[in-house]
Structure formats: structure tokens, C-alpha cells
Write an enzyme that holds these catalytic residues in place. Structure first.
Site, PDB file in Angstrom:
ATOM      1  N   HIS A  86      -5.768  -1.817  -6.880  1.00 56.89           N
ATOM      2  CA  HIS A  86      -5.159  -0.514  -6.583  1.00 56.89           C
ATOM      3  C   HIS A  86      -6.235   0.541  -6.786  1.00 56.89           C
ATOM      4  O   HIS A  86      -7.246   0.288  -7.436  1.00 56.89           O
ATOM      5  CB  HIS A  86      -3.979  -0.221  -7.527  1.00 56.89           C
ATOM      6  CG  HIS A  86      -4.356  -0.348  -8.981  1.00 56.89           C
ATOM      7  ND1 HIS A  86      -5.113   0.597  -9.649  1.00 56.89           N
ATOM      8  CD2 HIS A  86      -4.151  -1.356  -9.875  1.00 56.89           C
ATOM      9  CE1 HIS A  86      -5.332   0.196 -10.891  1.00 56.89           C
ATOM     10  NE2 HIS A  86      -4.766  -0.995 -11.047  1.00 56.89           N
ATOM     11  N   SER A 133      -1.459  -2.780 -12.734  1.00 58.27           N
ATOM     12  CA  SER A 133      -2.407  -3.889 -12.600  1.00 58.27           C
ATOM     13  C   SER A 133      -1.756  -5.258 -12.744  1.00 58.27           C
ATOM     14  O   SER A 133      -2.199  -6.225 -12.120  1.00 58.27           O
ATOM     15  CB  SER A 133      -3.529  -3.755 -13.636  1.00 58.27           C
ATOM     16  OG  SER A 133      -4.406  -2.703 -13.302  1.00 58.27           O
ATOM     17  N   HIS A 175      -2.709   5.561 -11.552  1.00 57.32           N
ATOM     18  CA  HIS A 175      -3.015   4.840 -10.320  1.00 57.32           C
ATOM     19  C   HIS A 175      -2.531   5.635  -9.109  1.00 57.32           C
ATOM     20  O   HIS A 175      -1.672   6.510  -9.221  1.00 57.32           O
ATOM     21  CB  HIS A 175      -2.338   3.468 -10.328  1.00 57.32           C
ATOM     22  CG  HIS A 175      -2.798   2.572 -11.430  1.00 57.32           C
ATOM     23  ND1 HIS A 175      -2.281   1.309 -11.627  1.00 57.32           N
ATOM     24  CD2 HIS A 175      -3.723   2.743 -12.403  1.00 57.32           C
ATOM     25  CE1 HIS A 175      -2.868   0.744 -12.668  1.00 57.32           C
ATOM     26  NE2 HIS A 175      -3.744   1.605 -13.162  1.00 57.32           N
TER      27      HIS A 175
END
Length: 552
Positions: free
Chosen positions: A332, A96, A431
Site C-alpha cells: 500500500h 499491512s 496509509h
């Protein structure tokens, strides 16, 4: 309307900045913008920009929320216009911090880096970082908007110094350094700051021992701590602290104690739109990401819906105002969420919608909320899971797993339990690297389209507002030691308080003191407010050109 004093101060800053020459040590920027994509986009000019980020939101997350809501379209849906590539400077799957840095500054960065350039660009198509530019701070849209006389705001449901909001308000190559990030936020001059993380502004909650809560009050903010306080705020600078750490998931929150993301967005727009020069606002639905990490579909639904209501507020304002660009995109994807799992491999096309949705509709709280309902010895697991999660067939292994779960991780245990019953699939607790949906709405209904880089979004917003991020970088982040030395000054450090170092610059009879992460300089005992903060990146110090100009 913003006060006359504020407007005069803002214009004075802009005038000073316009006359400041950039440092002779020019920054060579790396590649990271898709010029071809940018040239194909319609020209969009706007007075205001609102960027909304549903952190970690997979494409199936919006589909799941839509079906959970009975099939009704989301506010986001009419804005869907393209796709965004999410990779960082050196990884196909972004963290992030660099993903938000791309949105905020127009440059890809390294895992964990907030608002600074990476050490190196290793992904295909990116130019190498110029010697000496590694970890160098680069200007964000909030800083550029502020120097262009616009009002600014940041909102998050996480701690406000968490990666994404920090990307729009601070600079440091370690997202976990909350002391450095939060202190910069306090002295950044942002008009509206709303979110969690109150404990990290207290002296007891910080390694440097600074009482930033007192500083926030001293800087003239109206500090609000609950929904009623936010509703009562009407103008001026507002800082909302609604939780010691992160705010609750929307499904779990007490609406009297914590405002919704939509309420925070609406109030920020109400305040910021009073500035006749326009505004820039960043809104993050932070815990969509946290739910995805935990593979908790209830948390996903809770906060995707909460985020979508915030989008509805922004879109309604933009349509009425006629001079506002709204952009939404996740930074994402996360978790690999799918409607359908391996158990549906052979009958996926025969299963009714109820197979997936009915088990989810029974839940009254998220996985995080379950933990608050369990008693100290967790002897009421069966009752709580039946009454609050609608699960009446727990296995002995599931009961044991819930009982053994460490504090703060319950959603990691019960998320998969309900996912199994709803046939919601997951591939990861981390992610993922796919392209994400771009949502946009500009004046006249103009939209950004096609496949774009995450860095392009910063450039589109920069262009729409008539800003110049490169120029602001040169104005705010001059390499201090080398530049002062070139002026014949001597640089030393006052480490009387090792946790709060002060750069000391001397030349002739002048002594300039520059406390790190603040926006003030002390020249021969006279305190001077700077137009940016003093940033130490762990290796070098960067100061605004206005600080450099204090030494003749």
C-alpha cells in the site's frame, strides 16, 4: 546442497501429503482473484521465486530517491511493468496485515488479520464469506513451497513477527499477538529467517513465558546476531536476530552490528539456492512504511535506497540463474508523499531541483537517528540539528517541539521540519488507497503487466512454482474439534499452563496431545513431528490432516 537427511525428510512429507485426503468439511473460498487479469498474463514457470515488498512505498518515494541519488535509475526501474490494486476485504485503504495476506495467500482479509480469511467481504466485486469460514487460516506461499520440497526464507528489517513477514509464516486474526505469531514462525520449518525482534523470542519478552530462543537452537538453527555471523553462515538453517525490536534505518545502522537488507538478501539467496528443488524467498523493506507514517523524507530515502540494493541482488541472481521469477510491489502507499507542497502552488515549474534535494542532502541521519544524538536534557538540540540535519534556522517553536517529543517519536517531529524546508508534501500520517507500481522479471525477461489485484500476485507465484495453495490449505488447516468428533473421539483441553493450552483428543486407549502453535503431537507419550503447525484463531483450532490421521 541441502543435507541428504533433510531432502529425504522433505520428500517423505511430500509423499505423505500427496496421499492425504482433504477434510470432508471443505472450505469455500471467497472471490479475490481477477481471473480476467490472470488470463492475459504470459505463462511463467520458474524454479525459484523472490518477492520483495517495500512496505508503504509511495510512487513519489522512488522519484525522490532517484533525484537524491543524482538522477540515476534504480534497480527497480527496469522491472516496472504494471499497477496493483491494494484495497482489503472491507476497506479502500489497506492495513499491512491484510495487504500482506493478499500477497501471501491470494485472499483479501480484514484489518489486523494475519493469514486468515476476513469476517466478511464488503468491498465491491467480492463474494460473501461462506458460513463458518470467517477467520479461517489459509495456506501461504512459504507453506506451499515447503511441502513441495523447496527451501524457504523470510527477511524483514522490522521485528520478524511484524505484519508482513508474519503473513508469510503464521496465522492469527490479530497482528499484535506477537506470542502466537512468533511461536508459529519458530515451528514453521523455514530455512532462513533474518530480521529483528530478538526480545520477543525470550521468556522474559513473552506473555506465555516460553523460551523460544532455546527452541530455535534446539531445532538446529545457526543463530547469528551480527554482520560477521551472517557472512560466516554458509548452509543449513539460519536464524538472524539483529536487534531486540526493529532494525535501524539503513542510514543509521552500525554496519558491524546490523547487516544491510542487500546483505541479508544476498546471503539468503546463497543458502537457499543450494536446494536443487528451488526456493521461495520473501524480502521486506519494513521501515519505508515507518518513515512515511512519520512524514520523514530522510527515512524514506534511506530505506528506499536500501531496498533497491536488495532488489539489485535478487535481479542479478535471476538474470544469471535464468529460472527465477522476481516480483516487487509495495502492499500500500503511505503518507501521501509529494515532491512539492502548498508553498510551491504558484511557482512549482520555476523551482530548480536543488530546492527539493539540497536540504535533504545535508542530513546525515534519519529522524529516528537524531534522537540518539540528543543528550538527556536535550540541551544540544541546536547543535545536533545543525551538524546532523543541516538545519541552522530552527524556530523557537521547533526547538520546543523537539524538546517535548516523547521517546521513540522524534522522527514524527523532525521529519516535518526538514520536509518544510525541502518542500516535500504530505497528506497523512496513515496509509493511502491508490494503486501502486508492479515490478516483475521472469525467466526470459517475461513480465506481468496491466492493472492487477494484490491477490493476483500470489496466484502468479503459485502458478510459476507449480503449487496449489487451496490443496495445501485443506491439508494443513482441518477444523479439529468437529473432525475429531466425527471420528468418534472426545476433545478436551489441558489448561494446566493457561498460557500454553494443549488440545487433548481421546479415543479408546489412544490419547493425542496437540500443543497450540507448535508442529508436534504426542500420541500415547510418543512425540510425532507434524508437517504444519496447530493454529488456534481465538475461536477454533485447526490442525494438519496428518494429526487427524493419528486417531483411527
Amino acid at each position: 546442497m541441502m543435507s541428504t537427511m533433510k531432502k529425504q525428510g522433505k520428500r517423505k512429507v511430500a509423499s505423505v501429503m500427496a496421499g492425504v485426503l482433504a477434510s470432508s468439511m471443505l472450505l469455500t473460498f471467497p472471490a479475490g482473484v481477477s481471473d480476467a487479469a490472470a488470463k492475459e498474463q504470459p505463462e511463467i514457470k520458474a524454479k525459484n521465486v523472490i518477492m520483495l515488498i517495500p512496505d508503504g512505498m509511495a510512487q513519489d518515494a522512488t522519484a525522490l530517491a532517484r533525484w537524491y541519488n543524482g538522477g540515476e535509475m534504480l534497480a527497480l526501474d527496469e522491472m516496472a511493468s504494471g499497477l496493483v490494486r491494494t484495497y482489503s476485504a472491507d476497506a479502500a485503504i489497506a492495513d499491512s496485515a491484510p495487504a500482506g495476506t493478499a500477497f501471501a495467500t491470494g485472499y483479501k482479509s480484514h484489518t489486523g488479520y494475519v493469514g486468515v480469511l476476513p469476517d466478511q467481504n464488503t468491498m465491491p466485486g467480492l463474494k460473501p464469506i461462506a458460513p463458518g469460514d470467517a477467520k479461517r487460516p489459509v495456506a501461504n506461499l512459504v507453506e506451499a513451497a515447503k511441502l513441495s520440497n523447496k527451501a524457504t526464507g523470510i527477511i524483514a528489517t522490522s521485528e520478524i513477527m511484524h505484519a508482513t513477514p508474519a503473513d508469510f509464516s503464521a496465522h492469527y486474526p490479530d497482528r499484535s499477538n506477537y506470542d502466537a505469531l512468533s511461536e508459529q514462525q519458530v515451528y514453521a520449518g523455514i530455512d532462513v529467517v533474518l530480521g529483528g525482534g530478538a526480545q520477543y523470542f525470550t521468556a522474559a519478552g513473552r506473555k506465555d513465558g516460553e523460551d523460544l530462543t532455546a527452541a530455535i537452537h534446539r531445532l538446529g538453527y545457526n543463530v547469528v546476531t551480527d554482520t560477521a555471523g551472517l557472512k560466516a553462515a554458509s548452509n543449513g538453517k539460519v536464524w538472524g536476530m539483529f536487534a531486540n525490536k526493529a532494525m535501524d534505518y539503513d542510514m543509521d545502522r552500525d554496519p558491524a552490528k546490523q547487516p544491510s537488507l542487500a546483505e541479508m538478501t544476498s546471503k539468503a539467496i546463497e543458502i537457499l539456492s543450494k536446494d536443487q528443488d528451488g526456493f521461495f524467498l520473501m524480502v521486506e523493506g519494513s521501515k519505508v512504511d515507518w518513515a512515511a507514517h512519520a512524514n520523514d523524507p530522510i527515512g524514506i530515502i534511506s530505506d528506499v535506497n536500501a531496498f533497491d540494493k536488495a532488489v539489485a541482488e535478487a535481479l542479478a541472481f535471476a538474470k544469471k540463474d535464468g529460472n527465477t521469477l522476481v516480483i516487487a510491489s509495495t502492499d500500500h502507499m503511505n503518507g501521501g508523499l509529494t515532491i512539492g507542497d502548498r508553498e510551491t502552488s504558484n511557482n512549482y515549474d520555476e523551482l530548480p531541483l536543488s530546492t527539493f534535494i539540497d536540504p535533504l542532502k545535508k542530513a546525515k541521519v534519519t529522524g529516528e537517528g537524531i534522537e540518539k544524538l540528543l543528550n538527556s536534557d536535550r540541551s544540544n538540540i541546536v547543535q545536533v540539528m545543525s551538524e546532523s540535519f543541516g538545519i541552522t534556522d530552527l524556530t523557537a517553536d521547533e526547538i520546543a517541539a523537539i524538546k517535548a517529543t516523547k521517546a521513540g517519536s522524534m522522527n514524527y517531529t523532525v521529519g516535518p521540519i526538514i520536509s518544510k524546508r525541502a518542500h516535500i508534501g504530505w497528506t497523512s500520517n496513515g496509509h493511502t488507497g491508490g494503486d501502486v507500481v508492479l515490478y516483475s522479471y521472469g525467466p526470459g525477461g517475461k513480465q506481468l503487466t496491466g492493472l492487477v489485484e494484490n491477490t493476483d500476485l500470489a496466484r502468479y507465484m503459485e502458478s510459476a512454482l507449480g503449487l496449489n495453495l487451496a490443496s495445501v490449505t485443506q491439508q494443513l488447516f482441518v477444523p479439529a474439534e468437529a473432525t475429531f468428533a466425527a471420528k468418534g473421539a472426545t476433545v478436551t483441553w489441558d489448561r494446566t499452563d493457561e498460557r500454553n493450552p494443549v488440545m487433548v483428543v481421546t479415543k479408546g486407549s489412544d490419547t493425542l496431545r496437540l500443543p497450540v502453535y507448535k508442529n508436534t503431537a504426542i500420541l500415547n507419550d510418543k512425540t510425532i513431528n507434524l508437517n504444519g503447525t496447530i493454529v488456534f484463531n481465538g475461536e477454533k483450532t485447526f490442525v494438519p490432516q496428518t494429526a487427524i490421521d493419528l486417531i483411527r
